[in-house]
Design an enzyme around this catalytic site. Structure first.
Site, short mmCIF file in Angstrom:
data_model
loop_
_atom_site.label_atom_id
_atom_site.label_comp_id
_atom_site.label_asym_id
_atom_site.label_seq_id
_atom_site.Cartn_x
_atom_site.Cartn_y
_atom_site.Cartn_z
N HIS A 51 -43.91 12.04 66.92
CA HIS A 51 -42.71 12.78 67.37
C HIS A 51 -42.97 13.59 68.64
CE1 HIS A 51 -40.69 12.61 63.10
NE2 HIS A 51 -40.62 11.48 63.75
N ASN A 98 -48.39 17.55 48.37
CA ASN A 98 -47.27 18.41 48.75
C ASN A 98 -47.18 19.56 47.75
OD1 ASN A 98 -44.57 19.39 49.49
ND2 ASN A 98 -44.23 17.39 50.42
C1 BJW Z 1 -46.27 22.07 52.03
C2 BJW Z 1 -46.72 23.35 52.26
C3 BJW Z 1 -48.08 23.62 51.99
C4 BJW Z 1 -44.64 23.32 52.79
N1 BJW Z 1 -48.84 22.65 51.53
N2 BJW Z 1 -47.05 21.13 51.56
C5 BJW Z 1 -29.76 7.03 57.91
C6 BJW Z 1 -30.77 6.43 57.17
C7 BJW Z 1 -32.03 6.26 57.69
C8 BJW Z 1 -32.34 6.73 58.96
C9 BJW Z 1 -31.35 7.32 59.69
C10 BJW Z 1 -30.07 7.47 59.18
N3 BJW Z 1 -29.32 8.10 60.12
C11 BJW Z 1 -30.10 8.36 61.19
C12 BJW Z 1 -31.32 7.90 60.96
C13 BJW Z 1 -32.49 8.00 61.84
C14 BJW Z 1 -33.02 9.41 61.98
C15 BJW Z 1 -33.20 10.04 60.61
O1 BJW Z 1 -34.18 9.83 59.92
N4 BJW Z 1 -32.24 10.83 60.18
C16 BJW Z 1 -32.31 11.43 58.83
C17 BJW Z 1 -31.98 12.90 58.92
C18 BJW Z 1 -31.44 10.62 57.90
N5 BJW Z 1 -34.31 9.26 62.64
C19 BJW Z 1 -34.42 9.21 63.96
O2 BJW Z 1 -33.47 9.35 64.70
C20 BJW Z 1 -35.80 8.91 64.50
N6 BJW Z 1 -35.73 7.84 65.39
C21 BJW Z 1 -35.41 6.59 65.00
O3 BJW Z 1 -35.09 6.32 63.86
O4 BJW Z 1 -35.53 5.68 66.01
C22 BJW Z 1 -35.09 4.37 65.77
C23 BJW Z 1 -33.74 4.26 66.35
C24 BJW Z 1 -33.51 4.70 67.62
C25 BJW Z 1 -32.23 4.61 68.15
C26 BJW Z 1 -31.23 4.07 67.40
C27 BJW Z 1 -31.47 3.62 66.11
C28 BJW Z 1 -32.73 3.72 65.59
C29 BJW Z 1 -36.33 10.11 65.28
C30 BJW Z 1 -36.64 11.26 64.39
C31 BJW Z 1 -37.05 12.46 65.22
C32 BJW Z 1 -37.36 13.67 64.35
N7 BJW Z 1 -37.47 14.78 65.15
C33 BJW Z 1 -37.79 16.07 64.52
C34 BJW Z 1 -37.60 17.20 65.59
C35 BJW Z 1 -38.42 16.98 66.80
C36 BJW Z 1 -39.83 17.53 66.68
C37 BJW Z 1 -39.87 19.03 66.68
O5 BJW Z 1 -39.00 19.68 67.24
O6 BJW Z 1 -40.85 19.54 66.10
O7 BJW Z 1 -39.11 16.03 63.97
S1 BJW Z 1 -36.78 16.47 63.11
C38 BJW Z 1 -38.03 17.30 62.23
O8 BJW Z 1 -38.19 16.60 60.97
C39 BJW Z 1 -39.32 17.12 63.03
C40 BJW Z 1 -40.28 16.71 61.96
O9 BJW Z 1 -41.38 15.99 62.51
C41 BJW Z 1 -39.44 15.90 61.01
C42 BJW Z 1 -40.00 15.80 59.62
O10 BJW Z 1 -40.06 17.06 59.00
P1 BJW Z 1 -41.23 17.40 57.99
O11 BJW Z 1 -42.52 17.41 58.71
O12 BJW Z 1 -41.14 16.51 56.81
O13 BJW Z 1 -40.90 18.93 57.62
P2 BJW Z 1 -39.94 19.52 56.46
O14 BJW Z 1 -39.67 20.92 56.79
O15 BJW Z 1 -38.79 18.63 56.23
O16 BJW Z 1 -40.83 19.42 55.14
C43 BJW Z 1 -42.00 20.22 54.96
C44 BJW Z 1 -42.70 19.74 53.70
O17 BJW Z 1 -43.93 20.46 53.58
C45 BJW Z 1 -41.90 20.03 52.42
O18 BJW Z 1 -41.92 18.84 51.62
C46 BJW Z 1 -42.67 21.15 51.73
O19 BJW Z 1 -42.64 21.06 50.31
C47 BJW Z 1 -44.07 20.91 52.24
N8 BJW Z 1 -44.92 22.11 52.31
N9 BJW Z 1 -45.67 24.16 52.69
C48 BJW Z 1 -48.29 21.44 51.28
N10 BJW Z 1 -48.61 24.88 52.18
#
Ligand code: BJW
Length: 230
Positions: A106, A198
């Site tokens: 990302h 997790n």
């Molecule tokens: C602990 C802890 C401790 C806490 N010990 N654990 C419908 C279906 C399927 C897909 C899609 C859809 N509609 C749209 C899409 C695609 C879309 C998507 O997935 N959307 C969903 C919301 C449905 N995805 C995209 O657009 C991606 N691109 C793509 O698919 O390209 C192909 C394509 C292109 C063009 C057209 C069509 C297709 C791009 C995704 C980009 C994500 N960007 C972000 C922000 C930018 C980065 C930033 O600013 O930092 O990335 S969003 C944000 O979420 C960030 C993260 O990397 C990402 C994931 O989050 P993460 O890391 O999981 O964090 P949290 O907060 O969600 O979870 C934390 C976890 O830690 C929890 O589980 C806690 O329990 C745990 N935890 N403390 C252990 N101490």
């Protein structure tokens, strides 16, 4: 000699002091995703987006890697097979711990990207709106971050690694964002044993063979010790 692919998310950096996204008080409770993490939000209000990432960059620079990052670096150094860390995180805590075989799918806070020619260069701590690209001179600098609707980086390399993985582990990720949330299914299809680490089961938790629940600074070193003990 096993090949290990590890997907990390915001939870691995939480105990270093970096906020996660989807916690009740996380980043998405403070900012609208559409405003700060989409190309459309950047086009509408680049100053807001640049300020958001400037704040995140200075926060990341003020914290240190924790025992979970350190354990993954130790695993890479000591394990006989391949260890690949694929992180969704944009902080640099894995590399500061010593992980070398690392993909920032990302993007990265410490990188700037030219929206005109796709040249990359080290981001200053404080990026400015309309900063000029050192390669093509267009005033089109943006944070080198993969926003919603954009293609994550190095997908070919990630899918190739998943196809030859013997072990797939997801650490600290909620399983809400694709394509990363689909890696467990891909790895399982390729015959890998899968483990989720997790605080609680993620949205795709039922797809894993095993789970290790608890804070990453305890569970990840424990798991790495068990792998290195053979
Ligand atoms: C602990 C802890 C401790 C806490 N010990 N654990 C419908 C279906 C399927 C897909 C899609 C859809 N509609 C749209 C899409 C695609 C879309 C998507 O997935 N959307 C969903 C919301 C449905 N995805 C995209 O657009 C991606 N691109 C793509 O698919 O390209 C192909 C394509 C292109 C063009 C057209 C069509 C297709 C791009 C995704 C980009 C994500 N960007 C972000 C922000 C930018 C980065 C930033 O600013 O930092 O990335 S969003 C944000 O979420 C960030 C993260 O990397 C990402 C994931 O989050 P993460 O890391 O999981 O964090 P949290 O907060 O969600 O979870 C934390 C976890 O830690 C929890 O589980 C806690 O329990 C745990 N935890 N403390 C252990 N101490």
């Amino acid at each position: 000699m096993s090949n290990i692919v590890i997907l990390t998310g915001a939870g691995i950096s939480a105990e270093s002091g970096i906020e996660t996204f989807r916690a009740d008080t996380g980043l998405w409770a403070q900012h609208r995703v559409e405003d700060v993490a989409t190309p459309e939000g950047f086009a509408r209000d680049p100053a807001r987006v640049v300020a958001f990432y400037n704040g995140r960059r200075s926060q990341a620079a003020s914290v240190a890697p924790n025992a979970a990052h350190d354990a993954l670096a130790r695993l890479e150094a000591a394990h006989a097979g391949e260890v690949l860390v694929v992180t969704q995180n944009v902080d640099d805590l894995h590399e500061r711990s010593g992980s070398n075989n690392l993909i920032h799918m990302h993007g990265a806070l410490n990188s700037a990207l030219c929206g005109a020619c796709e040249h990359r260069w080290p981001a200053p701590l404080e990026m400015q709106v309309g900063q000029k690209c050192p390669a093509c001179n267009a005033p089109a600098a943006r944070p080198d971050i993969v926003w919603f609707g954009e293609m994550p980086y190095q997908m070919d390399r990630i899918f190739a690694a998943l196809s030859r993985a013997d072990i797939f582990v997801a650490i600290g990720t909620s399983g809400n964002v694709y394509p990363a949330a689909g890696f467990v299914a891909e790895a399982a299809r390729a015959g890998a044993r899968t483990l989720e680490i997790n605080l609680e089961p993620s949205a795709v938790g039922s797809q894993f063979d095993d789970a290790l629940l608890g804070p990453a600074t305890q569970t990840v070193p424990e798991w790495v010790d068990s792998i290195l003990a053979g």
